[in-house]
Motif scaffolding. Sequence first.
Motif, PDB file in Angstrom:
ATOM      1  N   SER A 206     -30.298   8.774  47.701  1.00 46.93           N
ATOM      2  CA  SER A 206     -29.438   9.857  47.230  1.00 46.93           C
ATOM      3  C   SER A 206     -30.134  11.207  47.396  1.00 46.93           C
ATOM      4  O   SER A 206     -31.337  11.276  47.657  1.00 46.93           O
ATOM      5  CB  SER A 206     -29.081   9.647  45.761  1.00 46.93           C
ATOM      6  OG  SER A 206     -30.206   9.910  44.942  1.00 46.93           O
ATOM      7  N   ARG A 207     -29.377  12.257  47.208  1.00 45.22           N
ATOM      8  CA  ARG A 207     -29.955  13.605  47.292  1.00 45.22           C
ATOM      9  C   ARG A 207     -31.029  13.827  46.240  1.00 45.22           C
ATOM     10  O   ARG A 207     -31.930  14.630  46.428  1.00 45.22           O
ATOM     11  CB  ARG A 207     -28.862  14.652  47.130  1.00 45.22           C
ATOM     12  CG  ARG A 207     -27.939  14.703  48.304  1.00 45.22           C
ATOM     13  CD  ARG A 207     -26.912  15.784  48.129  1.00 45.22           C
ATOM     14  NE  ARG A 207     -26.009  15.775  49.265  1.00 45.22           N
ATOM     15  CZ  ARG A 207     -24.983  16.566  49.378  1.00 45.22           C
ATOM     16  NH1 ARG A 207     -24.695  17.420  48.428  1.00 45.22           N
ATOM     17  NH2 ARG A 207     -24.210  16.497  50.442  1.00 45.22           N
TER      18      ARG A 207
ATOM     19  N   TRP B  41     -31.200   3.291  46.922  1.00 48.98           N
ATOM     20  CA  TRP B  41     -29.995   2.471  46.757  1.00 48.98           C
ATOM     21  C   TRP B  41     -29.903   1.456  47.887  1.00 48.98           C
ATOM     22  O   TRP B  41     -30.472   1.636  48.954  1.00 48.98           O
ATOM     23  CB  TRP B  41     -28.735   3.344  46.837  1.00 48.98           C
ATOM     24  CG  TRP B  41     -28.546   4.275  45.698  1.00 48.98           C
ATOM     25  CD1 TRP B  41     -29.072   5.531  45.574  1.00 48.98           C
ATOM     26  CD2 TRP B  41     -27.773   4.048  44.524  1.00 48.98           C
ATOM     27  NE1 TRP B  41     -28.676   6.091  44.402  1.00 48.98           N
ATOM     28  CE2 TRP B  41     -27.872   5.205  43.734  1.00 48.98           C
ATOM     29  CE3 TRP B  41     -27.015   2.981  44.063  1.00 48.98           C
ATOM     30  CZ2 TRP B  41     -27.239   5.321  42.513  1.00 48.98           C
ATOM     31  CZ3 TRP B  41     -26.380   3.108  42.845  1.00 48.98           C
ATOM     32  CH2 TRP B  41     -26.496   4.256  42.082  1.00 48.98           C
TER      33      TRP B  41
END
Length: 75
Positions: free
Chosen positions: A40-41, A46
């Motif tokens: 993710s940013r 994930w």
Amino acid sequence: MREWRDAWDRAQHATDALREALDGMGAGAGRTARLRPTVSRKGTAWVDVGQLPAYLAERVAEVIRAGSLGRTDQS
């Protein structure tokens, strides 16, 4: 950048572990091809599982339930 790379490595390791577990359940490469690591940013690792056939999702649920039967803590 180092944090992102570390997160990517964790995501890749988790993806490989999940693929190996699903293959061990008889999923086959065609069923695990959609598994992919992602970050993710915010730098959270994930595993994108895409779609799983219903029969495989049911088997995964059975394994998770069986593994949690002996646990007494709720955390």
